[in-house]
Write a protein that holds these residues in place. Structure first.
Motif, PDB file in Angstrom:
ATOM      1  N   ASN A  96      12.737  -9.049  14.071  1.00 39.79           N
ATOM      2  CA  ASN A  96      11.937  -8.712  15.236  1.00 39.79           C
ATOM      3  C   ASN A  96      10.572  -8.165  14.837  1.00 39.79           C
ATOM      4  O   ASN A  96      10.470  -7.344  13.922  1.00 39.79           O
ATOM      5  CB  ASN A  96      12.662  -7.674  16.109  1.00 39.79           C
ATOM      6  CG  ASN A  96      13.837  -8.271  16.855  1.00 39.79           C
ATOM      7  OD1 ASN A  96      13.833  -9.456  17.181  1.00 39.79           O
ATOM      8  ND2 ASN A  96      14.839  -7.465  17.124  1.00 39.79           N
ATOM      9  N   LYS A  98      14.935  -8.877  28.358  1.00 41.46           N
ATOM     10  CA  LYS A  98      16.072  -9.468  27.638  1.00 41.46           C
ATOM     11  C   LYS A  98      16.430 -10.836  28.211  1.00 41.46           C
ATOM     12  O   LYS A  98      16.772 -11.763  27.463  1.00 41.46           O
ATOM     13  CB  LYS A  98      17.268  -8.524  27.708  1.00 41.46           C
ATOM     14  CG  LYS A  98      18.494  -9.002  26.939  1.00 41.46           C
ATOM     15  CD  LYS A  98      19.574  -7.943  26.933  1.00 41.46           C
ATOM     16  CE  LYS A  98      20.081  -7.673  28.345  1.00 41.46           C
ATOM     17  NZ  LYS A  98      21.229  -6.709  28.345  1.00 41.46           N
ATOM     18  N   ASN A 158      12.847  -8.342  23.214  1.00 43.32           N
ATOM     19  CA  ASN A 158      13.694  -7.188  22.965  1.00 43.32           C
ATOM     20  C   ASN A 158      12.908  -5.895  23.153  1.00 43.32           C
ATOM     21  O   ASN A 158      11.691  -5.862  23.003  1.00 43.32           O
ATOM     22  CB  ASN A 158      14.253  -7.222  21.540  1.00 43.32           C
ATOM     23  CG  ASN A 158      15.040  -8.483  21.261  1.00 43.32           C
ATOM     24  OD1 ASN A 158      15.830  -8.917  22.090  1.00 43.32           O
ATOM     25  ND2 ASN A 158      14.833  -9.081  20.095  1.00 43.32           N
TER      26      ASN A 158
END
Length: 265
Positions: free
Chosen positions: A142, A171, A176
């Motif tokens: 991420n 989401k 995220n």
């Protein structure tokens, strides 16, 4: 007949388009509020690890402004177009900058006491805030792509419900965000460890994080203390103690909570 590749693989939505759609679907509950997205631009020209945060040309949503306070706040934010936030940058109580450093969502509620020496109230005044980091999967993990900031002219009791709403909207579209929590610094002998805990954490979660880093500690001998607003050292011996500690830290707008380990005889 050859089918064009574009018709087989639809274009991947951009971060801005996903955030914009989340803003459109956000339920303000008919209350005035400002949603804005600080884009994180990697600082390739800096020796420090970090990014530039910018609002320029980024999506935002403003509803039912209260005496122009929210529009004025956004205007103030736009003046400082590209503030750099690195690991060692002093961000004070500027919540978007703090979220970029800690990668943890945070909020400024009705319980926060304004400090005249705090650099941030000059901009945000007595309004309430929620900030949450936004991440995108780049294949190798991420990557922080920006910070969503939600501002209300009147501070709320809590922004946890608003956090959950934005978190779920992101989401659903493949972005995220981290939980709401605090950075914890724990001292034992001459060592200092650091980790993060959700605001909803329990005492067992705190002990688990401590024991993962201090392997020789035994559960029955473990006692964790923290300093309250008056400088008194108080033990954290129950879930209620930990929640009180977390709430007090949030109300003071602290960047982290410092704790100390004591061993029971």
């Amino acid at each position: 007949m050859v089918v064009p590749a574009a018709s087989i693989f639809p274009p991947v939505p951009t971060t801005e388009s996903i955030v914009s759609e989340a803003f459109d679907e956000f339920n303000f509950h008919e209350e005035p509020g400002l949603l804005q997205f600080w884009e994180c631009i990697t600082a390739s020209d800096s020796e420090d690890i970090g990014c530039y945060l910018t609002l320029t040309e980024q999506t935002y949503m403003l509803t039912r402004d209260h005496e122009g306070l929210l529009q004025d706040y956004r205007r103030r934010c736009l003046v400082n177009r590209y503030p750099f936030v690195g690991l060692e940058t002093r961000v004070g109580n500027w919540l978007p900058g703090r979220a970029a450093q800690t990668r943890i969502a945070d909020h400024r509620t009705i319980h926060h006491a304004l400090n005249p020496e705090d650099q941030h109230p000059a901009d945000v005044g007595g309004m309430g805030q929620l900030v949450l980091p936004v991440f995108r999967d780049q294949g190798d993990g991420n990557k922080l792509v920006g910070i969503i900031e939600y501002v209300t002219p009147v501070p709320k009791e809590s922004y946890v419900e608003d956090f959950e709403q934005i978190h779920n909207l992101l989401k659903d579209e493949g972005l995220n965000s981290t939980y709401m929590g605090k950075t914890i610094k724990v001292e034992y002998d001459d060592d200092l460890i650091k980790f993060t805990l959700p605001l909803s954490a329990k005492l067992t979660d705190l002990h688990k994080e401590v024991k993962k880093r201090f392997l020789k500690l035994k559960p029955r001998n473990l006692c964790v203390e923290y300093k309250d607003t008056e400088g008194n050292r108080l033990p954290i011996s129950s879930d209620e103690d930990l929640h009180a500690c977390m709430a007090e830290s949030s109300s003071r707008g602290e960047k982290f909570i410092r704790m100390r380990i004591m061993l029971n005889a």
